[in-house]
Design a protein around this motif. Structure first.
Motif, mmCIF file in Angstrom:
data_model
loop_
_atom_site.group_PDB
_atom_site.id
_atom_site.type_symbol
_atom_site.label_atom_id
_atom_site.label_comp_id
_atom_site.label_asym_id
_atom_site.label_seq_id
_atom_site.Cartn_x
_atom_site.Cartn_y
_atom_site.Cartn_z
ATOM 1 N N ALA A 102 0.677 -1.320 -0.107
ATOM 2 C CA ALA A 102 0.045 0.218 -0.108
ATOM 3 C C ALA A 102 0.870 1.296 0.185
ATOM 4 N N LEU A 103 1.923 1.536 0.682
ATOM 5 C CA LEU A 103 3.011 2.647 1.020
ATOM 6 C C LEU A 103 3.485 2.659 -0.505
ATOM 7 N N THR A 104 4.191 1.569 -1.142
ATOM 8 C CA THR A 104 4.775 1.420 -2.323
ATOM 9 C C THR A 104 3.887 2.094 -3.383
ATOM 10 N N THR A 105 2.695 1.602 -3.339
ATOM 11 C CA THR A 105 1.489 2.008 -4.423
ATOM 12 C C THR A 105 1.342 3.474 -4.267
ATOM 13 N N ALA A 106 0.949 3.866 -2.864
ATOM 14 C CA ALA A 106 0.814 5.318 -2.813
ATOM 15 C C ALA A 106 1.913 6.288 -3.143
ATOM 16 N N ASN A 107 3.054 5.824 -2.702
ATOM 17 C CA ASN A 107 4.288 6.613 -3.194
ATOM 18 C C ASN A 107 4.390 6.664 -4.583
ATOM 19 N N ALA A 108 4.206 5.862 -5.146
ATOM 20 C CA ALA A 108 4.038 5.765 -6.806
ATOM 21 C C ALA A 108 3.018 6.520 -7.418
ATOM 22 N N LEU A 109 2.024 6.928 -6.694
ATOM 23 C CA LEU A 109 0.831 7.548 -7.335
ATOM 24 C C LEU A 109 0.831 8.860 -6.895
ATOM 25 N N ALA A 110 1.428 9.261 -5.824
ATOM 26 C CA ALA A 110 1.400 10.778 -5.033
ATOM 27 C C ALA A 110 2.285 11.652 -5.780
ATOM 28 N N PRO A 111 1.956 12.818 -5.890
ATOM 29 C CA PRO A 111 2.690 13.889 -6.492
ATOM 30 C C PRO A 111 3.895 14.140 -5.698
ATOM 31 N N MET A 112 3.899 13.755 -4.695
ATOM 32 C CA MET A 112 5.353 14.175 -3.688
ATOM 33 C C MET A 112 5.911 12.828 -3.796
ATOM 34 N N PRO A 113 7.387 12.903 -3.557
ATOM 35 C CA PRO A 113 8.357 11.816 -3.295
ATOM 36 C C PRO A 113 7.876 10.666 -2.355
ATOM 37 N N THR A 114 7.270 10.936 -1.225
ATOM 38 C CA THR A 114 6.926 10.054 -0.107
ATOM 39 C C THR A 114 5.742 10.566 0.580
ATOM 40 N N LEU A 115 4.611 9.783 0.299
ATOM 41 C CA LEU A 115 3.193 10.222 0.942
ATOM 42 C C LEU A 115 3.370 10.319 2.593
ATOM 43 N N ILE A 116 3.769 9.363 3.171
ATOM 44 C CA ILE A 116 3.819 9.182 4.597
ATOM 45 C C ILE A 116 5.449 9.288 4.807
ATOM 46 N N GLY A 117 5.499 10.434 5.824
ATOM 47 C CA GLY A 117 7.050 10.890 6.150
ATOM 48 C C GLY A 117 7.587 9.671 6.611
ATOM 49 N N ALA A 118 7.048 8.670 7.713
ATOM 50 C CA ALA A 118 8.048 7.705 8.298
ATOM 51 C C ALA A 118 8.233 6.657 7.116
ATOM 52 N N ASN A 119 7.906 6.672 6.093
ATOM 53 C CA ASN A 119 8.207 5.690 5.017
ATOM 54 C C ASN A 119 9.372 6.360 4.293
ATOM 55 N N ARG A 120 10.152 7.294 4.708
ATOM 56 C CA ARG A 120 11.144 7.893 3.867
ATOM 57 C C ARG A 120 12.432 7.034 4.486
ATOM 58 N N THR A 121 12.357 6.447 5.637
ATOM 59 C CA THR A 121 13.596 5.628 5.873
ATOM 60 C C THR A 121 13.298 4.349 6.025
ATOM 61 N N LEU A 122 14.327 3.438 6.033
ATOM 62 C CA LEU A 122 14.124 1.941 6.053
ATOM 63 C C LEU A 122 13.283 1.489 7.480
ATOM 64 N N ALA A 123 13.926 2.111 8.493
ATOM 65 C CA ALA A 123 13.301 1.947 9.708
ATOM 66 C C ALA A 123 11.859 2.454 9.932
ATOM 67 N N GLY A 124 11.859 3.495 9.430
ATOM 68 C CA GLY A 124 10.105 3.742 9.415
ATOM 69 C C GLY A 124 9.421 2.982 8.557
ATOM 70 N N THR A 125 9.706 2.470 7.497
ATOM 71 C CA THR A 125 8.719 1.647 6.623
ATOM 72 C C THR A 125 8.737 0.261 7.171
ATOM 73 N N LEU A 126 9.933 -0.251 8.038
ATOM 74 C CA LEU A 126 9.704 -1.259 8.624
ATOM 75 C C LEU A 126 8.828 -1.514 10.019
ATOM 76 N N ALA A 127 8.841 -0.174 10.652
ATOM 77 C CA ALA A 127 7.903 0.233 11.807
ATOM 78 C C ALA A 127 6.364 0.295 11.229
ATOM 79 N N LEU A 128 6.215 0.528 10.240
ATOM 80 C CA LEU A 128 4.730 0.706 9.408
ATOM 81 C C LEU A 128 4.448 -0.625 9.069
ATOM 82 N N MET A 129 5.131 -1.328 8.725
ATOM 83 C CA MET A 129 5.048 -2.976 8.255
ATOM 84 C C MET A 129 4.695 -3.555 9.427
ATOM 85 N N LEU A 130 5.289 -3.493 10.738
ATOM 86 C CA LEU A 130 5.074 -4.074 12.120
ATOM 87 C C LEU A 130 3.725 -3.858 12.430
#
Length: 147
Positions: A102-130
């Protein structure tokens, strides 16, 4: 979409857990990024920002979680091994991978580079996945899908 009416409550609980935890994670990662830039963030501001994001950001994240879980969790209930630890692992992975997709798809479709700020780092992405993983486990537990 969960077809059996008895799955709506566990599905809703799974979405609620993943959404609330994801919102809290998002807030804390954003505040940590601000602190790295030199901002001083008091515990009161941290709590206020968390509450603000629970009210303001949660609906956005809930939409992503619902879109992800509405496919992943029923599919996992159908396809996962019949019993035991592998079934729990399947739901845990399904929740985590659904949020990642969902994050990957949203980022691909969003006009900004990263829709959700925590998703900018690997640690943030892993935390959201958790958070998604915990949502998947909630679904497994309360849907009877873990049996």
């Amino acid at each position: 979409m969960p077809q059996n009416s008895r799955l709506w409550l566990p599905f809703g609980l799974a979405v609620l857990v993943a959404t609330l935890l994801g919102s809290i994670v998002q807030t804390q990662f954003n505040l940590a990024a601000l602190q790295q830039l030199g901002a001083s963030i008091s515990p009161g501001v941290r709590a206020q920002a968390t509450l603000h994001d629970l009210l303001g950001f949660s609906p956005t994240f809930a939409a992503l979680v619902i879109a992800a879980f509405i496919v992943a969790l029923p599919f996992t209930a159908w396809a996962a091994p019949v019993c035991g630890l592998l079934r729990w692992l399947a739901f845990s992975l399904a929740g985590a991978l659904a949020v990642w997709l969902a994050l990957t798809t949203a980022n691909a479709l969003a006009p900004m580079p990263t829709l959700i700020g925590a998703n900018r780092t690997l640690a943030g992405t892993l935390a959201l996945m958790l958070c998604g993983s915990l949502g998947g486990l909630v679904f497994a537990r309360y849907s009877g899908a873990s049996r």
